[in-house]
Design a protein around this motif. Structure first.
Motif, PDB file in Angstrom:
ATOM      1  N   ASP A  22       1.063  -1.164   0.044  1.00  0.00           N
ATOM      2  CA  ASP A  22       0.018   0.060  -0.035  1.00  0.00           C
ATOM      3  C   ASP A  22       0.715   1.310  -0.084  1.00  0.00           C
ATOM      4  N   ALA A  23       0.231   2.529  -0.130  1.00  0.00           N
ATOM      5  CA  ALA A  23       1.095   3.704   0.003  1.00  0.00           C
ATOM      6  C   ALA A  23       1.954   3.871   1.003  1.00  0.00           C
ATOM      7  N   THR A  24       1.611   3.306   2.253  1.00  0.00           N
ATOM      8  CA  THR A  24       2.774   3.333   3.475  1.00  0.00           C
ATOM      9  C   THR A  24       3.762   2.364   3.477  1.00  0.00           C
ATOM     10  N   GLY A  25       3.755   1.626   2.517  1.00  0.00           N
ATOM     11  CA  GLY A  25       4.818   0.604   2.521  1.00  0.00           C
ATOM     12  C   GLY A  25       4.636  -0.906   3.050  1.00  0.00           C
ATOM     13  N   LYS A  26       3.236  -0.841   3.566  1.00  0.00           N
ATOM     14  CA  LYS A  26       2.668  -2.082   4.103  1.00  0.00           C
ATOM     15  C   LYS A  26       2.601  -3.107   3.114  1.00  0.00           C
ATOM     16  N   GLU A  27       3.243  -4.412   3.258  1.00  0.00           N
ATOM     17  CA  GLU A  27       2.724  -5.631   2.320  1.00  0.00           C
ATOM     18  C   GLU A  27       1.462  -5.977   2.466  1.00  0.00           C
ATOM     19  N   MET A  28       0.550  -5.978   1.287  1.00  0.00           N
ATOM     20  CA  MET A  28      -0.666  -6.273   1.323  1.00  0.00           C
ATOM     21  C   MET A  28      -1.018  -7.611   0.883  1.00  0.00           C
ATOM     22  N   ARG A  29      -0.232  -8.261  -0.314  1.00  0.00           N
ATOM     23  CA  ARG A  29      -0.434  -9.377  -0.932  1.00  0.00           C
ATOM     24  C   ARG A  29       0.985  -9.955  -1.247  1.00  0.00           C
ATOM     25  N   SER A  30       1.304 -11.234  -1.317  1.00  0.00           N
ATOM     26  CA  SER A  30       2.421 -11.822  -1.912  1.00  0.00           C
ATOM     27  C   SER A  30       1.969 -13.122  -2.518  1.00  0.00           C
ATOM     28  N   PHE A  31       2.708 -13.302  -3.666  1.00  0.00           N
ATOM     29  CA  PHE A  31       2.396 -14.529  -4.492  1.00  0.00           C
ATOM     30  C   PHE A  31       3.531 -15.182  -5.100  1.00  0.00           C
ATOM     31  N   SER A  32       3.574 -16.416  -5.197  1.00  0.00           N
ATOM     32  CA  SER A  32       4.292 -17.060  -5.901  1.00  0.00           C
ATOM     33  C   SER A  32       3.725 -17.584  -7.015  1.00  0.00           C
ATOM     34  N   VAL A  33       4.255 -17.335  -8.218  1.00  0.00           N
ATOM     35  CA  VAL A  33       3.478 -17.235  -9.608  1.00  0.00           C
ATOM     36  C   VAL A  33       4.267 -18.560 -10.276  1.00  0.00           C
ATOM     37  N   GLN A  46     -10.414  -7.707  -3.122  1.00  0.00           N
ATOM     38  CA  GLN A  46     -10.301  -7.736  -1.727  1.00  0.00           C
ATOM     39  C   GLN A  46      -9.551  -6.286  -1.315  1.00  0.00           C
ATOM     40  N   LEU A  47      -8.710  -5.810  -2.061  1.00  0.00           N
ATOM     41  CA  LEU A  47      -7.990  -4.512  -1.754  1.00  0.00           C
ATOM     42  C   LEU A  47      -8.936  -3.386  -1.753  1.00  0.00           C
ATOM     43  N   PRO A  48      -8.627  -2.561  -0.525  1.00  0.00           N
ATOM     44  CA  PRO A  48      -9.481  -1.354  -0.567  1.00  0.00           C
ATOM     45  C   PRO A  48      -9.155  -0.248  -1.643  1.00  0.00           C
ATOM     46  N   ALA A  49      -9.904   0.558  -2.074  1.00  0.00           N
ATOM     47  CA  ALA A  49      -9.454   1.519  -3.016  1.00  0.00           C
ATOM     48  C   ALA A  49      -8.193   2.377  -2.659  1.00  0.00           C
ATOM     49  N   GLY A  50      -7.666   2.596  -3.565  1.00  0.00           N
ATOM     50  CA  GLY A  50      -6.340   3.503  -3.257  1.00  0.00           C
ATOM     51  C   GLY A  50      -5.027   3.138  -4.127  1.00  0.00           C
ATOM     52  N   MET A  51      -3.989   3.672  -4.055  1.00  0.00           N
ATOM     53  CA  MET A  51      -2.694   3.557  -4.977  1.00  0.00           C
ATOM     54  C   MET A  51      -1.927   2.213  -4.126  1.00  0.00           C
ATOM     55  N   TYR A  52      -1.334   1.596  -4.894  1.00  0.00           N
ATOM     56  CA  TYR A  52      -0.440   0.483  -4.620  1.00  0.00           C
ATOM     57  C   TYR A  52       0.649   0.388  -5.465  1.00  0.00           C
ATOM     58  N   VAL A  62      13.894  -7.517 -11.807  1.00  0.00           N
ATOM     59  CA  VAL A  62      13.147  -7.196 -10.957  1.00  0.00           C
ATOM     60  C   VAL A  62      12.448  -6.053 -11.659  1.00  0.00           C
ATOM     61  N   TRP A  63      11.027  -5.866 -11.383  1.00  0.00           N
ATOM     62  CA  TRP A  63      10.455  -4.546 -11.926  1.00  0.00           C
ATOM     63  C   TRP A  63       9.441  -4.113 -10.888  1.00  0.00           C
ATOM     64  N   SER A  64       9.470  -2.740 -10.930  1.00  0.00           N
ATOM     65  CA  SER A  64       8.180  -2.251  -9.951  1.00  0.00           C
ATOM     66  C   SER A  64       7.478  -1.252 -10.508  1.00  0.00           C
ATOM     67  N   GLY A  65       6.365  -1.179 -10.037  1.00  0.00           N
ATOM     68  CA  GLY A  65       5.387  -0.079 -10.728  1.00  0.00           C
ATOM     69  C   GLY A  65       4.232   0.111  -9.790  1.00  0.00           C
ATOM     70  N   LYS A  66       3.271   0.922 -10.046  1.00  0.00           N
ATOM     71  CA  LYS A  66       2.248   1.389  -9.286  1.00  0.00           C
ATOM     72  C   LYS A  66       0.890   1.116 -10.116  1.00  0.00           C
ATOM     73  N   PHE A  67      -0.175   1.127  -9.388  1.00  0.00           N
ATOM     74  CA  PHE A  67      -1.504   1.002  -9.962  1.00  0.00           C
ATOM     75  C   PHE A  67      -2.556   1.572  -8.778  1.00  0.00           C
ATOM     76  N   VAL A  68      -3.720   1.962  -9.295  1.00  0.00           N
ATOM     77  CA  VAL A  68      -4.825   2.522  -8.781  1.00  0.00           C
ATOM     78  C   VAL A  68      -5.991   1.448  -8.618  1.00  0.00           C
ATOM     79  N   LYS A  69      -6.515   1.222  -7.360  1.00  0.00           N
ATOM     80  CA  LYS A  69      -7.558   0.339  -7.338  1.00  0.00           C
ATOM     81  C   LYS A  69      -8.657   1.064  -7.170  1.00  0.00           C
ATOM     82  N   ARG A  70      -9.609   1.160  -8.017  1.00  0.00           N
ATOM     83  CA  ARG A  70     -11.116   2.053  -7.781  1.00  0.00           C
ATOM     84  C   ARG A  70     -11.864   1.252  -6.765  1.00  0.00           C
TER      85      ARG A  70
END
Length: 70
Positions: A22-33, A46-52, A62-70
């Motif tokens: 989440d925007a505070t750096g708290k890990e919300m989900r982790s997946f092995s793919v 299940q994620l609340p609306a916001g920026m992630y 390693v890639w990083s990015g962001k997305f907005v959940k509505r």
């Protein structure tokens, strides 16, 4: 565009792990793919609306990015 229920991810190499923070750096989900060159679909209903932030890892990169959940 904001995401609703799923994220569709495509990369040049197979994704092995994915982490969502989440925007505070708290890990919300982790997946092995299961590695696949077709990418991955991640259900985020299940994620609340916001920026992630997300971090994708493959054997080579390693890639990083962001997305907005509505």
């Amino acid at each position: 565009n904001p995401a609703g229920e799923t994220l569709h991810l495509q990369t040049e190499t197979a994704i092995e792990t994915l982490r969502i923070f989440d925007a505070t750096g708290k890990e919300m989900r982790s997946f092995s793919v299961t590695p696949s060159k077709e990418g991955a679909t991640v259900h985020i209903r299940q994620l609340p609306a916001g920026m992630y932030y997300l971090v994708l890892r493959s054997k080579e990169k390693v890639w990083s990015g962001k997305f907005v959940k509505r």
